[in-house]
Design a protein around this motif. Structure first.
Motif, PDB file in Angstrom:
ATOM      1  N   GLN A 130     -22.068   6.263 -62.364  1.00  0.00           N
ATOM      2  CA  GLN A 130     -21.055   6.829 -61.655  1.00  0.00           C
ATOM      3  C   GLN A 130     -21.240   7.128 -59.961  1.00  0.00           C
ATOM      4  O   GLN A 130     -20.224   6.932 -59.263  1.00  0.00           O
ATOM      5  N   ALA A 131     -22.348   7.447 -59.648  1.00  0.00           N
ATOM      6  CA  ALA A 131     -22.655   7.721 -58.276  1.00  0.00           C
ATOM      7  C   ALA A 131     -22.576   6.472 -57.487  1.00  0.00           C
ATOM      8  O   ALA A 131     -21.831   6.361 -56.154  1.00  0.00           O
ATOM      9  N   THR A 132     -22.898   5.409 -57.985  1.00  0.00           N
ATOM     10  CA  THR A 132     -22.550   4.002 -57.432  1.00  0.00           C
ATOM     11  C   THR A 132     -21.524   3.674 -57.174  1.00  0.00           C
ATOM     12  O   THR A 132     -20.930   3.214 -56.358  1.00  0.00           O
ATOM     13  N   GLU A 133     -20.733   4.066 -58.227  1.00  0.00           N
ATOM     14  CA  GLU A 133     -19.274   3.601 -58.391  1.00  0.00           C
ATOM     15  C   GLU A 133     -18.456   4.518 -57.160  1.00  0.00           C
ATOM     16  O   GLU A 133     -17.690   4.104 -56.477  1.00  0.00           O
ATOM     17  N   TYR A 134     -18.847   5.651 -57.007  1.00  0.00           N
ATOM     18  CA  TYR A 134     -18.086   6.460 -56.064  1.00  0.00           C
ATOM     19  C   TYR A 134     -18.325   6.049 -54.795  1.00  0.00           C
ATOM     20  O   TYR A 134     -17.654   6.279 -53.834  1.00  0.00           O
ATOM     21  N   TYR A 135     -19.782   5.521 -54.216  1.00  0.00           N
ATOM     22  CA  TYR A 135     -20.085   5.209 -52.878  1.00  0.00           C
ATOM     23  C   TYR A 135     -19.552   3.836 -52.692  1.00  0.00           C
ATOM     24  O   TYR A 135     -19.505   3.353 -51.522  1.00  0.00           O
ATOM     25  N   SER A 191     -11.652   3.035 -54.382  1.00  0.00           N
ATOM     26  CA  SER A 191     -10.762   3.980 -54.804  1.00  0.00           C
ATOM     27  C   SER A 191     -11.089   5.628 -54.220  1.00  0.00           C
ATOM     28  O   SER A 191     -10.379   6.403 -54.415  1.00  0.00           O
ATOM     29  N   TYR A 192     -12.520   5.656 -53.625  1.00  0.00           N
ATOM     30  CA  TYR A 192     -12.862   6.776 -53.216  1.00  0.00           C
ATOM     31  C   TYR A 192     -13.075   6.739 -51.522  1.00  0.00           C
ATOM     32  O   TYR A 192     -13.133   5.635 -51.178  1.00  0.00           O
ATOM     33  N   ARG A 193     -13.242   8.338 -51.170  1.00  0.00           N
ATOM     34  CA  ARG A 193     -13.399   8.166 -49.596  1.00  0.00           C
ATOM     35  C   ARG A 193     -14.176   7.619 -49.037  1.00  0.00           C
ATOM     36  O   ARG A 193     -14.256   6.965 -47.959  1.00  0.00           O
ATOM     37  N   PRO A 194     -15.670   7.462 -49.372  1.00  0.00           N
ATOM     38  CA  PRO A 194     -16.589   6.923 -48.884  1.00  0.00           C
ATOM     39  C   PRO A 194     -16.535   5.307 -48.262  1.00  0.00           C
ATOM     40  O   PRO A 194     -16.605   5.269 -47.034  1.00  0.00           O
ATOM     41  N   THR A 195     -15.908   4.750 -49.211  1.00  0.00           N
ATOM     42  CA  THR A 195     -15.551   3.369 -48.857  1.00  0.00           C
ATOM     43  C   THR A 195     -14.404   3.214 -47.923  1.00  0.00           C
ATOM     44  O   THR A 195     -14.095   2.471 -46.983  1.00  0.00           O
ATOM     45  N   GLN A 196     -13.556   4.111 -48.300  1.00  0.00           N
ATOM     46  CA  GLN A 196     -12.145   4.031 -47.446  1.00  0.00           C
ATOM     47  C   GLN A 196     -12.569   4.335 -45.945  1.00  0.00           C
ATOM     48  O   GLN A 196     -12.103   3.835 -44.967  1.00  0.00           O
ATOM     49  N   ARG A 197     -13.698   5.311 -45.840  1.00  0.00           N
ATOM     50  CA  ARG A 197     -13.870   5.676 -44.412  1.00  0.00           C
ATOM     51  C   ARG A 197     -14.694   4.445 -43.699  1.00  0.00           C
ATOM     52  O   ARG A 197     -14.543   4.287 -42.570  1.00  0.00           O
ATOM     53  N   VAL A 198     -15.309   3.887 -44.556  1.00  0.00           N
ATOM     54  CA  VAL A 198     -15.995   2.470 -43.881  1.00  0.00           C
ATOM     55  C   VAL A 198     -14.757   1.556 -43.486  1.00  0.00           C
ATOM     56  O   VAL A 198     -14.884   0.984 -42.244  1.00  0.00           O
ATOM     57  N   ALA A 199     -13.729   1.369 -44.112  1.00  0.00           N
ATOM     58  CA  ALA A 199     -12.681   0.678 -43.810  1.00  0.00           C
ATOM     59  C   ALA A 199     -11.928   1.201 -42.650  1.00  0.00           C
ATOM     60  O   ALA A 199     -11.433   0.225 -41.667  1.00  0.00           O
ATOM     61  N   LEU A 209     -23.561   5.326 -44.888  1.00  0.00           N
ATOM     62  CA  LEU A 209     -23.115   5.420 -46.334  1.00  0.00           C
ATOM     63  C   LEU A 209     -24.283   5.165 -47.046  1.00  0.00           C
ATOM     64  O   LEU A 209     -24.365   5.642 -48.179  1.00  0.00           O
ATOM     65  N   GLY A 210     -24.976   4.037 -47.052  1.00  0.00           N
ATOM     66  CA  GLY A 210     -26.006   3.350 -47.834  1.00  0.00           C
ATOM     67  C   GLY A 210     -27.185   4.606 -47.771  1.00  0.00           C
ATOM     68  O   GLY A 210     -27.820   4.568 -48.882  1.00  0.00           O
ATOM     69  N   MET A 211     -27.540   5.101 -46.556  1.00  0.00           N
ATOM     70  CA  MET A 211     -28.603   5.814 -46.547  1.00  0.00           C
ATOM     71  C   MET A 211     -28.378   7.247 -47.160  1.00  0.00           C
ATOM     72  O   MET A 211     -29.345   7.678 -48.162  1.00  0.00           O
ATOM     73  N   ALA A 266     -20.105  -1.279 -50.565  1.00  0.00           N
ATOM     74  CA  ALA A 266     -19.238  -0.436 -49.626  1.00  0.00           C
ATOM     75  C   ALA A 266     -18.634  -1.412 -48.601  1.00  0.00           C
ATOM     76  O   ALA A 266     -17.098  -1.489 -48.324  1.00  0.00           O
ATOM     77  N   TRP A 267     -19.389  -2.237 -47.759  1.00  0.00           N
ATOM     78  CA  TRP A 267     -18.704  -3.167 -46.820  1.00  0.00           C
ATOM     79  C   TRP A 267     -17.873  -4.133 -47.391  1.00  0.00           C
ATOM     80  O   TRP A 267     -16.566  -4.480 -47.089  1.00  0.00           O
TER      81      TRP A 267
END
Length: 742
Positions: free
Chosen positions: A354-359, A363-371, A388-390, A676-677
């Motif tokens: 679940q944590a991996t899915e979130y990051y 659909s979630y903010r962490p990857t959207q912020r990378v975008a 994000l990865g760290m 995430a990338w």
């Protein structure tokens, strides 16, 4: 008698798994492969993948023959038992076979998935997922078959008057086929990862960024090589990887059980049987979960994730309930506590997933912020992804840390007053091992969700190259984006299970040291063997505890040999990543130059009037991968041997601890940054922030190319590195205690 008959559930479960794998394969083959163009593209990919695998197996076979001869020589000089060379070879063979069957299925499934997506999103999901299930069920089926066959062989042929020590001998010998599986897995992961990312980076940088053409455009010469790479890296490589995790967790736990309960032979057999039975029941429950995966038309990413999650979560819930029944029937000591250790492993796996899915899911903010960081160019995309990865390492590391503590405490009935007593240490380590078994017990379905990813990715490529309608491409894009997330989740799951398994293997290493010393004492004229600074008889060695061995070899943080081992182990994680990253870079440079050459010299490619030379790009990736995979893979085998000869048992334990600590965190960081990338790029391609072809899109493509070797080559190879170093140390234990410098 009833308990001993329960063993036959293990080979029966393996046959059931392989039977359903064959059923799903035949169901997939009945699906229509689509138009002639779709069939032709699928054939290109299939031929390229099989040609690569054939070449890889030739090279790996040479390495295996050399290592088997080394083990045979060690056995001749009484440094190893005579069964090891054969166990090693079968482990590698079955691991390679699992990867072969999974990849063969995937290369037949991609066009059929694309064609099924013409009808509906659910049809495409069903074909892709059940084709991925062939990989999952083949892995667990072959692993249980190998385990049960070796147990029966050794039980029949090993002649030992003491039943307790016979069981310890059997389980530690079986562990050595894990080294064969780990060796094969590392070559598959490293070679496949270099292949796929060299092609992917070349296709993206020249095709998308320079030429401005879509992903998987048939005008891109590297497209076929990219699709081949998805199969050899993410299907064959991942299958071999999780085969050895699955087998290793069962075998390490069985060896710990044989040691923990050696004073009561009946309970000892139950402790050895328990992880095998839990895995066997997990096979049946995984099959139930596979049939539950389906979705509705027009489903969004969260709904697609929910569809896959339904199957995995139901299987996990059922195995949690079943575990109590299995251990109750066995009447294993503290069966309730040990059952909770299994639950701890299951829960830890779900949390990490679940944590991996979130990051990593868009659909979630962490990857959207990378975008969103693409608004200021590729540099900020890379910085954001690294950050994000760290950050994403925190939840998995804390989860595994808590899992270790609670699995240990559950097994010792929360006896904190005697937390590290000799008896509690053995029981607690058994609890940690069986937690790893719990995490991997439903591998049949969790690996299906992972193998699904490259099948969906190839389906999207086939749809693009075949010129299918926009609606079909939207469906395959949705399936592909889901696959990116499930692949990232699978990598997090793999490295989480590797951490628990490697900890169990550390304890198994001490058991192998014990057996090697007994062998030396039995062969000595005075009946003594040197254990650290003491001379002990075989009988004294047999009854020594884990704590005794820590004292014999002065395994403390103040021992410089241990500290040197820790530093070398941590260094190995970074050195290995550096070597594999550079290997991808060199192979990708050759690919970029070739794609540019074809665009420049073959007239009519960009107009669609001439066909690119796909075969040349496939050849470049194949040669690059074969050349580059050897050095890092052989280094992973040699370093534990050298450390053992130079720094002894303490140095080896330090090496394994340092490699586990650094490798675990580094692998999570690389997998999540890369995921995430990749999904930040997908987020923009869905029409956000300017969509395909925009400057924002080009910035995320650059980020994705950096992330490609992170998530598909170096990161996922680390969990194999951790376990391979442990396996090599176990197999070479006889050499370490006989000839170490210190």
């Amino acid at each position: 008698m009833i308990i001993s008959n329960l063993f036959w559930a293990v080979p029966v479960a393996s046959v059931v798994a392989l039977g359903f794998a064959y059923y799903f394969f035949k169901q997939m083959m009945k699906e229509d492969e689509g138009t002639d163009t779709m069939k032709k593209i699928a054939l290109y990919v299939r031929k390229g993948a099989m040609a690569y695998l054939k070449q890889q197996y030739k090279i790996v076979s040479i390495v295996f023959v050399v290592l088997a001869i080394v083990f045979a020589v060690m056995a001749y000089f009484n440094l190893q038992n005579a069964w090891v060379p054969f166990a090693f070879l079968t482990g590698g063979f079955f691991s390679g076979l699992a990867g072969f069957f999974g990849m063969k299925t995937a290369t037949y499934a991609s066009a059929r998935t694309a064609n099924a997506a013409k009808n509906s999103l659910n049809s495409g999901l069903k074909v892709a997922f059940r084709s991925g299930a062939v990989m999952g069920l083949t892995v667990v089926g072959l692993a249980l078959l190998d385990i049960s066959a070796w147990y029966l062989i050794l039980d029949h042929f090993v002649d030992n008057a003491d039943p307790a020590h016979k069981m310890i001998f059997i389980t530690t010998t079986m562990l050595t086929f894990g080294m064969g599986a780990s060796t094969q897995a590392l070559f598959a992961r490293v070679g496949g990862g270099i292949y796929t990312k060299a092609a992917d980076v070349g296709a993206d940088l020249v095709g998308k960024v320079e030429a401005g053409i879509p992903e998987d455009d048939p005008r891109n010469p590297a497209t076929i090589a990219d699709n081949v790479g998805d199969n050899v890296g993410d299907v064959a490589g991942m299958g071999a990887d999780l085969y050895e995790s699955y087998a290793g967790s069962i075998l390490a736990t069985a060896a710990l059980g044989a040691s923990a309960f050696m004073l009561t032979p009946e309970m000892q057999f139950k402790a050895v049987l328990a992880p095998m039975l839990i895995a066997s029941v997990g096979v049946v429950l995984s099959i139930i979960g596979i049939f539950l995966v389906k979705t509705k038309e027009g489903a969004k990413m969260k709904q697609l994730l929910s569809a896959l999650g339904r199957g995995v979560n139901v299987s996990s819930l059922l195995i949690a309930i079943s575990t109590f029944g299995i251990l109750y029937v066995l009447q294993i000591q503290n069966w309730v506590g040990v059952s909770f250790s299994v639950i701890v492993g299951l829960v830890a796996g779900i949390i990490i997933g679940q944590a991996t899915e979130y990051y990593t899911s868009h659909s979630y903010r962490p990857t959207q912020r990378v975008a969103e960081s693409s608004k200021t160019g590729p540099a900020t995309v890379i910085i954001s992804g690294l950050g994000l990865g760290m950050i994403s390492t925190a939840i998995p590391v804390i989860t595994i840390s808590l899992a270790i503590i609670f699995a240990y405490l559950s097994a010792i009935q929360f006896d904190t007053a005697n937390f590290l007593s000799a008896q509690n240490l053995s029981l607690g380590l058994y609890g940690i091992g069986i937690a790893a078994v719990g995490m991997l017990s439903t591998l049949g379905i969790t690996l299906a969700t992972d193998a699904y990813g490259p099948i969906a990715d190839n389906a999207g490529g086939n749809a693009e190259m075949s010129g299918l309608g926009k609606e079909v491409r939207q469906r395959t894009d949705a399936l592909d984006a889901l696959g990116n997330t499930t692949a990232a989740t699978g990598k997090g799951f793999a490295i989480g299970s590797a951490a628990l398994t490697a900890l169990a293997l550390l304890a198994s290493y001490i058991e192998e040291i014990k057996i090697a010393l007994v062998r030396i004492a039995d062969a000595a004229s005075d009946g003594l063997a040197k254990v650290g600074s003491e001379m002990l008889t075989a009988d004294a060695i047999k009854v020594a505890s884990f704590s005794d061995f820590m004292e014999f070899y002065n395994v403390t943080l103040m021992n410089p040999l241990v500290l040197v081992g820790v530093f070398i182990g941590a260094m190995m994680a970074f050195l290995f990543c550096g070597l594999t990253m550079n290997a991808v870079g060199r192979a990708a440079q050759s690919m970029v130059e070739e794609v540019r050459r074809q665009f420049r010299e073959i007239k009519g490619i960009m107009e669609g009037e001439a066909e690119p030379d796909y075969a040349r790009c496939v050849e470049i990736s194949t040669k690059g991968a074969q050349r580059e995979m050897l050095f890092p893979s052989i280094l992973a085998i040699l370093v534990p041997i050298v450390v053992g000869v130079l720094f002894g048992v303490g140095g080896v334990l330090g090496l394994l601890i340092g490699g586990l600590g650094a490798g675990f965190v580094l692998a999570i960081f690389m997998a999540n940054s890369g995921g995430a990338w990749d999904n930040a790029k997908k987020y923009i391609e869905d029409g956000n922030l300017g969509g395909k072809g925009s400057d924002n899109h080009k910035a995320t493509v650059v980020g994705d190319t950096v992330g490609d070797p992170f998530k598909d080559t170096s990161g996922p190879s680390l969990n194999i590195l951790i376990k391979l170093m442990s396996m090599v140390s176990i197999v070479m234990a006889g050499l370490t205690v006989a000839f170490s410098l210190f």
